[in-house]
Scaffold this motif. Structure first.
Motif, PDB file in Angstrom:
ATOM      1  N   THR A  60      -3.317  -7.996 -16.825  1.00  9.04           N
ATOM      2  CA  THR A  60      -2.149  -8.118 -15.950  1.00  9.04           C
ATOM      3  C   THR A  60      -2.615  -7.931 -14.515  1.00  9.04           C
ATOM      4  OG1 THR A  60       0.121  -7.334 -15.553  1.00  9.04           O
ATOM      5  CG2 THR A  60      -1.500  -5.668 -16.159  1.00  9.04           C
ATOM      6  N   GLN A  61      -2.135  -8.777 -13.620  1.00  2.00           N
ATOM      7  CA  GLN A  61      -2.620  -8.788 -12.238  1.00  2.00           C
ATOM      8  C   GLN A  61      -1.884  -7.743 -11.409  1.00  2.00           C
ATOM      9  OE1 GLN A  61      -5.127 -10.555 -10.761  1.00  2.00           O
ATOM     10  NE2 GLN A  61      -4.696  -9.430  -8.869  1.00  2.00           N
ATOM     11  N   VAL A  62      -2.647  -6.962 -10.676  1.00  2.00           N
ATOM     12  CA  VAL A  62      -2.101  -6.012  -9.712  1.00  2.00           C
ATOM     13  C   VAL A  62      -2.616  -6.402  -8.338  1.00  2.00           C
ATOM     14  CG1 VAL A  62      -2.132  -3.612  -8.932  1.00  2.00           C
ATOM     15  CG2 VAL A  62      -1.902  -4.142 -11.376  1.00  2.00           C
ATOM     16  N   THR A  63      -1.691  -6.627  -7.421  1.00  2.00           N
ATOM     17  CA  THR A  63      -2.053  -6.981  -6.044  1.00  2.00           C
ATOM     18  C   THR A  63      -1.408  -5.987  -5.099  1.00  2.00           C
ATOM     19  OG1 THR A  63      -2.185  -9.325  -6.618  1.00  2.00           O
ATOM     20  CG2 THR A  63      -2.017  -8.775  -4.276  1.00  2.00           C
ATOM     21  N   SER A  78       0.221   5.792  -5.111  1.00  2.00           N
ATOM     22  CA  SER A  78      -0.548   5.726  -3.856  1.00  2.00           C
ATOM     23  C   SER A  78      -1.553   4.585  -3.890  1.00  2.00           C
ATOM     24  CB  SER A  78      -1.266   7.061  -3.607  1.00  2.00           C
ATOM     25  OG  SER A  78      -0.351   8.124  -3.556  1.00  2.00           O
ATOM     26  N   LEU A  79      -1.066   3.428  -4.283  1.00  2.00           N
ATOM     27  CA  LEU A  79      -1.955   2.287  -4.458  1.00  2.00           C
ATOM     28  C   LEU A  79      -2.562   1.848  -3.139  1.00  2.00           C
ATOM     29  CD1 LEU A  79       0.101   0.417  -7.144  1.00  2.00           C
ATOM     30  CD2 LEU A  79      -2.320   1.017  -7.354  1.00  2.00           C
ATOM     31  N   LYS A  80      -3.792   1.375  -3.222  1.00  2.00           N
ATOM     32  CA  LYS A  80      -4.557   0.926  -2.061  1.00  2.00           C
ATOM     33  C   LYS A  80      -4.949  -0.534  -2.252  1.00  2.00           C
ATOM     34  CE  LYS A  80      -6.655   5.527  -1.696  1.00  2.00           C
ATOM     35  NZ  LYS A  80      -7.938   6.284  -1.654  1.00  2.00           N
ATOM     36  N   PRO A  81      -5.202  -1.246  -1.168  1.00  2.00           N
ATOM     37  CA  PRO A  81      -5.635  -2.648  -1.317  1.00  2.00           C
ATOM     38  C   PRO A  81      -6.852  -2.790  -2.223  1.00  2.00           C
ATOM     39  CG  PRO A  81      -5.019  -2.222   0.950  1.00  2.00           C
ATOM     40  CD  PRO A  81      -4.971  -0.891   0.244  1.00  2.00           C
ATOM     41  N   PRO A  91       0.832  -1.211   0.000  1.00  2.00           N
ATOM     42  CA  PRO A  91       0.000   0.000   0.000  1.00  2.00           C
ATOM     43  C   PRO A  91       0.861   1.253   0.000  1.00  2.00           C
ATOM     44  CG  PRO A  91      -0.890  -1.598   1.517  1.00  2.00           C
ATOM     45  CD  PRO A  91       0.423  -2.152   1.053  1.00  2.00           C
ATOM     46  N   GLY A  92       0.454   2.217  -0.818  1.00  2.00           N
ATOM     47  CA  GLY A  92       1.232   3.436  -0.971  1.00  2.00           C
ATOM     48  C   GLY A  92       2.259   3.376  -2.089  1.00  2.00           C
ATOM     49  N   GLY A  93       2.468   2.197  -2.638  1.00  2.00           N
ATOM     50  CA  GLY A  93       3.451   2.028  -3.688  1.00  2.00           C
ATOM     51  C   GLY A  93       2.922   2.421  -5.061  1.00  2.00           C
ATOM     52  N   SER A  94       3.765   2.203  -6.057  1.00  2.00           N
ATOM     53  CA  SER A  94       3.447   2.595  -7.425  1.00  2.00           C
ATOM     54  C   SER A  94       3.739   1.460  -8.400  1.00  2.00           C
ATOM     55  CB  SER A  94       4.275   3.814  -7.841  1.00  2.00           C
ATOM     56  OG  SER A  94       3.991   4.933  -7.035  1.00  2.00           O
ATOM     57  N   SER A 152     -12.567   7.112  -8.000  1.00  2.00           N
ATOM     58  CA  SER A 152     -11.735   6.570  -6.915  1.00  2.00           C
ATOM     59  C   SER A 152     -10.246   6.566  -7.232  1.00  2.00           C
ATOM     60  CB  SER A 152     -12.194   5.164  -6.549  1.00  2.00           C
ATOM     61  OG  SER A 152     -12.047   4.293  -7.650  1.00  2.00           O
ATOM     62  N   VAL A 153      -9.878   6.824  -8.489  1.00  2.00           N
ATOM     63  CA  VAL A 153      -8.454   6.831  -8.845  1.00  2.00           C
ATOM     64  C   VAL A 153      -7.965   8.218  -9.245  1.00  2.00           C
ATOM     65  CG1 VAL A 153      -8.663   4.441  -9.614  1.00  2.00           C
ATOM     66  CG2 VAL A 153      -8.649   6.291 -11.320  1.00  2.00           C
ATOM     67  N   LYS A 154      -8.869   9.187  -9.293  1.00  2.00           N
ATOM     68  CA  LYS A 154      -8.463  10.538  -9.668  1.00  2.00           C
ATOM     69  C   LYS A 154      -7.403  11.060  -8.707  1.00  2.00           C
ATOM     70  CE  LYS A 154     -12.678  12.060 -12.005  1.00  2.00           C
ATOM     71  NZ  LYS A 154     -13.873  12.933 -11.941  1.00  2.00           N
ATOM     72  N   GLY A 155      -6.370  11.665  -9.277  1.00  2.00           N
ATOM     73  CA  GLY A 155      -5.281  12.198  -8.474  1.00  2.00           C
ATOM     74  C   GLY A 155      -4.220  11.173  -8.147  1.00  2.00           C
ATOM     75  N   ARG A 156      -4.508   9.905  -8.392  1.00  3.45           N
ATOM     76  CA  ARG A 156      -3.524   8.840  -8.108  1.00  3.45           C
ATOM     77  C   ARG A 156      -3.040   8.152  -9.378  1.00  3.45           C
ATOM     78  NH1 ARG A 156      -4.995   4.442  -5.386  1.00  3.45           N
ATOM     79  NH2 ARG A 156      -7.199   4.489  -6.011  1.00  3.45           N
TER      80      ARG A 156
END
Length: 125
Positions: free
Chosen positions: A119-122, A85-88, A14-17, A63-67
């Motif tokens: 492509t999977q994002v976790t 700023s990725l979130k779970p 979380p918080g990563g890119s 929900s993704v605006k600004g990120r």
């Protein structure tokens, strides 16, 4: 015939890119608007972002605006989705898909074709 291949997914805290890429073959990318979509387990597929063909206008899921930032490099036949700023709750399989001609990004996902394989994002600690 256009084909799309996504890459760049993975496991991130979380918080990563992450930066996803959507590489086109069989046609030139500048003939298409490109949409990014995602589908989490047990949930419906949703449109995350889209970038237009001509003016490269963009739109985003609230929900993704600004990120998240969508972009394209037509010289490389590639579109990108930069995710910060990725979130779970961003955990999903991410897909890119094309919208041909001069149609606008606001069209429903059923108008987009072809699609990449995903492509999977976790996002997890």
């Amino acid at each position: 015939q256009l084909q799309l291949v996504e890459s760049g997914g993975g496991l991130v805290q979380p918080g990563g890119s992450l930066r996803l890429s959507c590489v086109a073959s069989g046609d030139t990318l500048d003939n298409y608007a490109i949409g990014w979509f995602r589908q989490a387990p047990g949930k419906e597929r949703e449109k995350v972002s889209c970038i237009g063909r001509i003016t490269a206008g963009t739109n985003y899921l609230d929900s993704v605006k600004g990120r998240f930032t969508v972009s394209r490099d037509n010289a490389k036949n590639t579109a990108y989705l930069q995710m910060n700023s990725l979130k779970p709750e961003d955990t999903a399989t991410y897909y890119c898909a094309a919208l041909s001609g001069f149609r606008r990004c606001g069209l429903p996902m059923t108008d987009f074709a072809p699609w990449g394989q995903g492509t999977q994002v976790t996002v997890s600690s």
